[in-house]
Write a protein that holds these residues in place. Structure first.
Motif, PDB file in Angstrom:
ATOM      1  N   PHE A   1       8.228   1.545  -4.616  1.00  0.00           N
ATOM      2  CA  PHE A   1       7.825   1.033  -5.931  1.00  0.00           C
ATOM      3  C   PHE A   1       9.027   1.105  -6.878  1.00  0.00           C
ATOM      4  CE2 PHE A   1       4.039   2.567  -3.899  1.00  0.00           C
ATOM      5  CZ  PHE A   1       3.036   1.681  -4.267  1.00  0.00           C
ATOM      6  N   LEU A   2       9.162   0.101  -7.704  1.00  0.00           N
ATOM      7  CA  LEU A   2      10.208   0.062  -8.727  1.00  0.00           C
ATOM      8  C   LEU A   2       9.555  -0.109 -10.079  1.00  0.00           C
ATOM      9  CD1 LEU A   2      13.192  -0.068  -9.621  1.00  0.00           C
ATOM     10  CD2 LEU A   2      13.101  -2.543  -9.212  1.00  0.00           C
ATOM     11  N   ASN A   3       9.754   0.899 -10.931  1.00  0.00           N
ATOM     12  CA  ASN A   3       9.148   0.883 -12.271  1.00  0.00           C
ATOM     13  C   ASN A   3       7.652   0.589 -12.210  1.00  0.00           C
ATOM     14  OD1 ASN A   3      11.598   1.455 -13.582  1.00  0.00           O
ATOM     15  ND2 ASN A   3      12.167  -0.723 -13.569  1.00  0.00           N
ATOM     16  N   GLY A   4       6.984   1.208 -11.243  1.00  0.00           N
ATOM     17  CA  GLY A   4       5.546   1.097 -11.113  1.00  0.00           C
ATOM     18  C   GLY A   4       5.050  -0.109 -10.348  1.00  0.00           C
ATOM     19  N   GLU A   5       5.939  -1.008  -9.939  1.00  0.00           N
ATOM     20  CA  GLU A   5       5.524  -2.223  -9.233  1.00  0.00           C
ATOM     21  C   GLU A   5       5.901  -2.125  -7.747  1.00  0.00           C
ATOM     22  OE1 GLU A   5       5.943  -6.045 -11.035  1.00  0.00           O
ATOM     23  OE2 GLU A   5       6.640  -5.152 -12.917  1.00  0.00           O
ATOM     24  N   TYR A   6       4.959  -2.509  -6.911  1.00  0.00           N
ATOM     25  CA  TYR A   6       5.153  -2.423  -5.458  1.00  0.00           C
ATOM     26  C   TYR A   6       6.211  -3.426  -4.987  1.00  0.00           C
ATOM     27  CZ  TYR A   6       4.205  -3.355  -0.514  1.00  0.00           C
ATOM     28  OH  TYR A   6       4.331  -3.575   0.838  1.00  0.00           O
ATOM     29  N   LEU A   7       7.081  -2.972  -4.085  1.00  0.00           N
ATOM     30  CA  LEU A   7       8.113  -3.853  -3.538  1.00  0.00           C
ATOM     31  C   LEU A   7       7.930  -4.129  -2.044  1.00  0.00           C
ATOM     32  CD1 LEU A   7      11.414  -2.545  -5.193  1.00  0.00           C
ATOM     33  CD2 LEU A   7       9.941  -4.440  -5.914  1.00  0.00           C
ATOM     34  N   GLN A   8       7.804  -3.052  -1.226  1.00  0.00           N
ATOM     35  CA  GLN A   8       7.845  -3.267   0.223  1.00  0.00           C
ATOM     36  C   GLN A   8       7.287  -2.050   0.950  1.00  0.00           C
ATOM     37  OE1 GLN A   8      11.563  -4.964   1.742  1.00  0.00           O
ATOM     38  NE2 GLN A   8      11.448  -3.623   3.534  1.00  0.00           N
ATOM     39  N   THR A   9       6.792  -2.303   2.165  1.00  0.00           N
ATOM     40  CA  THR A   9       6.343  -1.245   3.073  1.00  0.00           C
ATOM     41  C   THR A   9       7.265  -1.206   4.282  1.00  0.00           C
ATOM     42  OG1 THR A   9       4.031  -1.440   2.405  1.00  0.00           O
ATOM     43  CG2 THR A   9       4.453  -0.455   4.550  1.00  0.00           C
ATOM     44  N   HIS A  10       7.561   0.009   4.744  1.00  0.00           N
ATOM     45  CA  HIS A  10       8.390   0.142   5.950  1.00  0.00           C
ATOM     46  C   HIS A  10       7.772   1.178   6.875  1.00  0.00           C
ATOM     47  CE1 HIS A  10      11.742   1.769   8.431  1.00  0.00           C
ATOM     48  NE2 HIS A  10      12.041   0.492   8.515  1.00  0.00           N
ATOM     49  N   THR A  11       7.754   0.875   8.161  1.00  0.00           N
ATOM     50  CA  THR A  11       7.284   1.821   9.169  1.00  0.00           C
ATOM     51  C   THR A  11       8.395   2.066  10.171  1.00  0.00           C
ATOM     52  OG1 THR A  11       6.402   0.053  10.568  1.00  0.00           O
ATOM     53  CG2 THR A  11       4.906   1.021   8.952  1.00  0.00           C
TER      54      THR A  11
ATOM     55  N   PRO B   1      17.126   2.911   9.621  1.00  0.00           N
ATOM     56  CA  PRO B   1      17.594   2.450   8.318  1.00  0.00           C
ATOM     57  C   PRO B   1      16.955   1.114   7.946  1.00  0.00           C
ATOM     58  CG  PRO B   1      19.424   3.169   9.701  1.00  0.00           C
ATOM     59  CD  PRO B   1      18.217   3.099  10.590  1.00  0.00           C
ATOM     60  N   PHE B   2      16.772   0.898   6.647  1.00  0.00           N
ATOM     61  CA  PHE B   2      16.240  -0.374   6.173  1.00  0.00           C
ATOM     62  C   PHE B   2      16.720  -0.611   4.748  1.00  0.00           C
ATOM     63  CE2 PHE B   2      13.180   2.768   4.831  1.00  0.00           C
ATOM     64  CZ  PHE B   2      12.718   2.338   3.592  1.00  0.00           C
ATOM     65  N   GLN B   3      16.557  -1.866   4.291  1.00  0.00           N
ATOM     66  CA  GLN B   3      16.996  -2.266   2.956  1.00  0.00           C
ATOM     67  C   GLN B   3      15.853  -2.934   2.214  1.00  0.00           C
ATOM     68  OE1 GLN B   3      20.519  -4.691   3.150  1.00  0.00           O
ATOM     69  NE2 GLN B   3      21.643  -3.234   4.431  1.00  0.00           N
ATOM     70  N   VAL B   4      15.853  -2.766   0.904  1.00  0.00           N
ATOM     71  CA  VAL B   4      14.844  -3.382   0.040  1.00  0.00           C
ATOM     72  C   VAL B   4      15.564  -4.024  -1.137  1.00  0.00           C
ATOM     73  CG1 VAL B   4      12.787  -3.020  -1.369  1.00  0.00           C
ATOM     74  CG2 VAL B   4      13.155  -1.624   0.669  1.00  0.00           C
ATOM     75  N   TYR B   5      15.381  -5.330  -1.300  1.00  0.00           N
ATOM     76  CA  TYR B   5      15.997  -6.037  -2.428  1.00  0.00           C
ATOM     77  C   TYR B   5      15.287  -5.652  -3.719  1.00  0.00           C
ATOM     78  CZ  TYR B   5      17.136  -9.852  -5.605  1.00  0.00           C
ATOM     79  OH  TYR B   5      17.529 -10.585  -6.704  1.00  0.00           O
ATOM     80  N   LEU B   6      16.042  -5.325  -4.764  1.00  0.00           N
ATOM     81  CA  LEU B   6      15.488  -4.953  -6.066  1.00  0.00           C
ATOM     82  C   LEU B   6      15.547  -6.175  -6.983  1.00  0.00           C
ATOM     83  CD1 LEU B   6      17.150  -1.437  -6.553  1.00  0.00           C
ATOM     84  CD2 LEU B   6      14.976  -2.009  -5.460  1.00  0.00           C
ATOM     85  N   PRO B   7      14.396  -6.787  -7.274  1.00  0.00           N
ATOM     86  CA  PRO B   7      14.399  -8.018  -8.083  1.00  0.00           C
ATOM     87  C   PRO B   7      14.945  -7.781  -9.494  1.00  0.00           C
ATOM     88  CG  PRO B   7      12.270  -7.686  -6.995  1.00  0.00           C
ATOM     89  CD  PRO B   7      13.043  -6.415  -6.852  1.00  0.00           C
ATOM     90  N   GLU B   8      15.692  -8.736  -9.949  1.00  0.00           N
ATOM     91  CA  GLU B   8      16.321  -8.626 -11.269  1.00  0.00           C
ATOM     92  C   GLU B   8      15.290  -8.504 -12.373  1.00  0.00           C
ATOM     93  OE1 GLU B   8      19.434 -11.195 -14.078  1.00  0.00           O
ATOM     94  OE2 GLU B   8      18.741 -11.964 -12.140  1.00  0.00           O
ATOM     95  N   ASP B   9      14.164  -9.229 -12.238  1.00  0.00           N
ATOM     96  CA  ASP B   9      13.179  -9.232 -13.312  1.00  0.00           C
ATOM     97  C   ASP B   9      12.360  -7.951 -13.385  1.00  0.00           C
ATOM     98  OD1 ASP B   9      11.884  -9.635 -10.942  1.00  0.00           O
ATOM     99  OD2 ASP B   9      10.567 -11.225 -11.671  1.00  0.00           O
ATOM    100  N   LYS B  10      12.518  -7.063 -12.433  1.00  0.00           N
ATOM    101  CA  LYS B  10      11.806  -5.789 -12.449  1.00  0.00           C
ATOM    102  C   LYS B  10      12.718  -4.619 -12.801  1.00  0.00           C
ATOM    103  CE  LYS B  10       8.321  -7.334  -9.129  1.00  0.00           C
ATOM    104  NZ  LYS B  10       7.650  -7.089  -7.822  1.00  0.00           N
TER     105      LYS B  10
END
Length: 864
Positions: free
Chosen positions: A113-123, A128-137
């Protein structure tokens, strides 16, 4: 009698709920922080930034408002769902960059979660894994909060690995490895994959580099932007081969390119000469470098021809070690020291059992020259899991994620599809074959399967070679097993080794010479144990199957901590430490290290005249058995009523049970005597079986399946190593079993409207078990039959037969005492079984998938 009966019931309930409980210590009490290695990871390019998120985080259970400060990376042992969070600051300069969250290992499943908003799930923990952080969030003028919801609860059927994962280390929960943010330019490049195509003589190689260029939505792609790919030396100071220049055209938000060029002259990567290069991809605007990415390249090839391995076209016999390091938080110095010890051993391969190691560990293997075998953490998986669509999808995702995360390392020599994941189901071979095929599509390295209990005929035909796990087996057992693999037209590798004998198995060193293996002083008994471990390995190395195989792995590099107490180490102060290593957990060398080192070097070490550890034969069993026989014979001849009641219970049982029903007095002393004798007989037999199986890895795994509480299993481990304690305790448990039967029968009589007292029910239940008295002649020698003859299976079948006989006698007793017809008695007994055995079995099946694993354990005990 009622007080005695109530005590038995309370004991029975305590044992059952103790075994069913998983033991729930607070997660924070077992939290362990780990060293953060962000500073030693590859530095980002000059036009990229790195925000290190390691350090102080807030953590708490998902259903609680309170939180505690923890240090990340770190792990906790309990199965909890936690929320971990921390803040980080950005300034306006980051608004022109692409921000990506990079996590090197979060166990086991997580939601970001970024600033309270859900981004991604990983199992898939440890991948290792990566998650893009949207500019608008993102907030570019203050603080941002990153929150990670971590779920470490293991499912009996749906997690990778499932909850019951015999032979694998515990997968701890938490952000186990580094977590950071990489800020890349608005126009950025990444290398997705490198692949090689060698000439037949390995004099030249065609190198293919797959790249990808990304840009932010709405970003302007300048004219004349070029992607240049070339090959440089490991220091990036000299261009070895000039690649191609590709014009980047704006289409959507990304574009990919595959560049192939020939390397006419190169120095190959191999364990004794780990020469490395770098594939470099640069985005150029004129002469200005907009962004660049690099990937390690090693021109090394492990291939297969018939039944032998080839390294860069040259035949070789692999020498390796099994290592259990995935769960250990090692710092860079410890990782480097571990690789150097493996190299000093003369090994050229390390097989990581369980979760993959830290990525930096593979960086060290690249640099120092050590091949790495990585495998999916699947062990002993029932066939029905491999036919379930959800489980198959998760297993495939894990395998492909492993290849994506680690496939770029020159040291990776092979991928494994797990231990004993062959099949006895029509649909399973198709999935395993498909999974092996997917791994081959994504990577150029071979694929292998590990076999321990399954038959060679159940090996997936799409695997390139087989690793036969012979840990704990004798040279004779290994020779017998190897014969079944001779028909395979593919390499066969053996993994061998054994546990150190424990106190009571050895008494003194065999050799009178000073101990030459250990780097520290050890006690006499510890030295004796090391000598016996070395003897086993020396004998295994002398066996023809091992000498003629395509490779040998030794299990294991050093002692490693298990998640549960181990029955094998019941007498040790720390029975969670798996003592099978050539080195101690602290890294101190054992004598086995010198023996293996000599074998790998081709010069056997014959400095010690070693012999096998003597079989331990406790004198307590025959002493108690003979004493029981004498006590029984004394009472049988002196007490005419006992003599008469025993004669009636076996030859005139109908009349005996009728008298009990009519409340004709049966001596309470005789009833307690028969109860005590039967309980002691079965207690000795159960103790003997446990003592015989105390070194069995299969038995230990089966106990993990049945006993949920660590304290209970740890107590069992200590008990079965001490007959003086296990005999009375198992006898009390048998008495508790009689008490459980009385409880169920009392409920049945209440439902049927029969007025029978507890004393009556207890009397006919105990006398129904009088058939166990016929086992008295076997009791003094039962443990020797199990340990020193080929009749062990027959002896256990004999005991099982007596238990079945007791069931028939109890059935007859219920029918006569309650005055029921045969069909009604059958219905009543069926209901009783459902209430007792059925409910417990259903509970265990739902919690740990008991009936899914029973066929596997039956196959394991029976042998392939």
């Amino acid at each position: 009698m009622f007080l005695f009966f109530r005590c038995l019931v309370l004991l029975m309930v305590a044992v059952f709920f103790g075994s069913a409980s998983a033991g729930g210590d607070d997660w924070y009490s077992g939290y362990v922080s780990r060293p953060g290695l962000v500073d030693i990871l590859r530095k980002p390019a000059a036009n990229r930034r790195l925000i290190n998120l390691s350090g102080t985080w807030q953590a708490g259970k998902i259903d609680e408002d309170s939180s505690r400060e923890i240090q990340v990376p770190g792990v906790y042992e309990s199965e909890e769902v936690l929320v971990l969070s921390r803040t980080f600051s950005l300034d306006s300069s980051y608004s022109e960059l692409n921000l990506t969250l990079v996590a090197l290992g979060i166990n086991d499943r997580c939601r970001i979660f970024l600033n309270g908003e859900y981004l991604q799930t990983h199992t898939g923990g440890h991948l290792p894994f990566q998650v893009y952080l949207p500019e608008d969030k993102l907030n570019f003028f203050g603080k941002n909060e990153i929150a990670v919801q971590v779920d470490n609860k293991r499912s009996a059927r749906q997690t990778i690995p499932p909850r019951h994962a015999p032979g694998l280390p515990r997968l701890y929960g938490g952000i186990a490895r580094e977590i950071f943010i990489v800020a890349r330019p608005a126009l950025s490049v990444s290398i997705l994959k490198t692949s090689y195509n060698y000439s037949p003589d390995f004099e030249s190689c065609s190198l293919s580099v797959k790249t990808q260029v990304d840009w932010q939505s709405g970003a302007t792609v300048p004219a004349g932007l070029r992607l240049v790919i070339d090959l440089v030396d490991s220091s990036a100071s000299q261009v070895v081969a000039k690649g191609v220049s590709i014009s980047v055209l704006p289409e959507g938000n990304r574009t990919s390119a595959l560049s192939t060029f020939t390397i006419p002259q190169y120095v190959s990567w191999r364990p004794d000469r780990p020469e490395r290069y770098q594939a470099r991809a640069r985005l150029l605007q004129g002469r200005t470098v907009v962004d660049q990415a690099v990937a390690d390249v090693g021109f090394g090839d492990l291939s297969i021809s018939g039944s032998q391995f080839l390294i860069n076209g040259e035949p070789t016999v692999l020498h390796g070690v099994d290592a259990y390091l995935g769960n250990q938080g090692l710092d860079p110095e410890q990782m480097t020291a571990a690789v150097k010890r493996i190299k000093a051993l003369g090994a050229d391969v390390v097989r990581f059992v369980g979760p993959p190691p830290h990525p930096h560990f593979l960086d060290i293997c690249d640099r120092l020259g050590l091949l790495v075998f990585l495998e999916i953490p699947l062990s002993f998986v029932p066939d029905q899991y491999l036919t379930d669509s959800q489980f198959k999808e998760k297993a495939t995702d894990y395998a492909l994620g492993m290849v994506q995360a680690y496939g770029g390392h020159p040291c990776v020599g092979a991928w494994g599809i797990g231990v004993d994941v062959g099949s006895r189901h029509d649909e399973t071979p198709a999935f395993i074959d498909e999974l092996a095929g997917r791994l081959k599509e994504e990577s150029d390295v071979p694929v292998y399967a590990v076999q321990r209990f399954l038959d060679p005929e159940q090996i997936c035909p799409n695997v390139d070679f087989v690793l036969v796990d012979c840990f704990g087996e004798s040279p004779g057992e290994i020779s017998k097993k190897s014969a079944s693999y001779l028909h395979l037209n593919k390499p066969v590798v053996f993994s061998v080794g054994g546990l150190l004998p424990q106190e009571g198995q050895v008494s003194a060193p065999i050799s009178g010479a000073p101990h030459q293996g250990s780097e520290t002083s050890v006690s006499s008994l510890a030295r004796a144990a090391e000598e016996h471990q070395a003897y086993l390995l020396d004998q295994i190395f002398s066996a023809k199957p091992v000498e003629m195989s395509a490779g040998v792995f030794v299990n294991s590099l050093q002692d490693w901590p298990t998640s549960r107490p181990h029955v094998r180490f019941g007498r040790s102060p720390d029975n969670r430490l798996f003592r099978s290593g050539m080195r101690t957990q602290a890294g101190n060398k054992r004598l086995a290290f010198d023996v293996v080192q000599g074998f790998f070097a081709g010069t056997k070490d014959r400095r010690l005249d070693l012999e096998p550890a003597p079989e331990q034969n406790p004198a307590l069993y025959p002493l108690i058995g003979i004493a029981l026989i004498l006590i029984f014979l004394f009472n049988f001849h002196r007490n005419r009523r006992l003599h008469g009641n025993l004669r009636r219970i076996f030859f005139y049982s109908h009349g005996f049970y009728s008298e009990v029903r009519e409340q004709r007095k049966i001596s309470a002393g005789q009833t307690f005597f028969v109860c005590g004798m039967s309980s002691l007989i079965l207690g000795i037999i159960l103790s003997g079986i446990g003592f015989h199986l105390r070194t069995s890895l299969v038995f230990d795994s089966f106990m993990n399946l049945l006993l949920g509480a660590d304290a209970l299993k740890g107590g069992l481990a200590r008990l079965i190593w001490s007959p003086a304690l296990s005999v009375p305790l198992f006898s009390i448990l048998v008495m508790s079993g009689f008490g459980l039967l009385v409880v169920v029968l009392k409920l049945a009589t209440a439902i049927l409207g029969r007025r029978l007292r507890v004393g009556q029910l207890f009397t006919f239940t105990v006398w129904a078990g009088a058939n166990f008295l016929w086992l008295l002649p076997v009791v003094p020698i039962f443990h020797r039959i199990l340990a020193q003859t080929g009749w062990g299976v027959l002896a256990i079948i004999l005991v099982a037969g007596f238990l079945g006989w007791f069931g028939l006698r109890l059935f007859n007793a219920v029918r006569i005492t309650l005055g029921l017809s045969l069909p009604r008695t059958g219905v009543l007994v069926a209901v009783m079984l459902m209430l007792t055995v059925g409910s417990a079995a259903l509970y265990y099946h739902e919690q740990v998938a008991l009936f899914d694993y029973l066929p596997l354990y039956w196959h394991s005990f029976a042998g392939p």
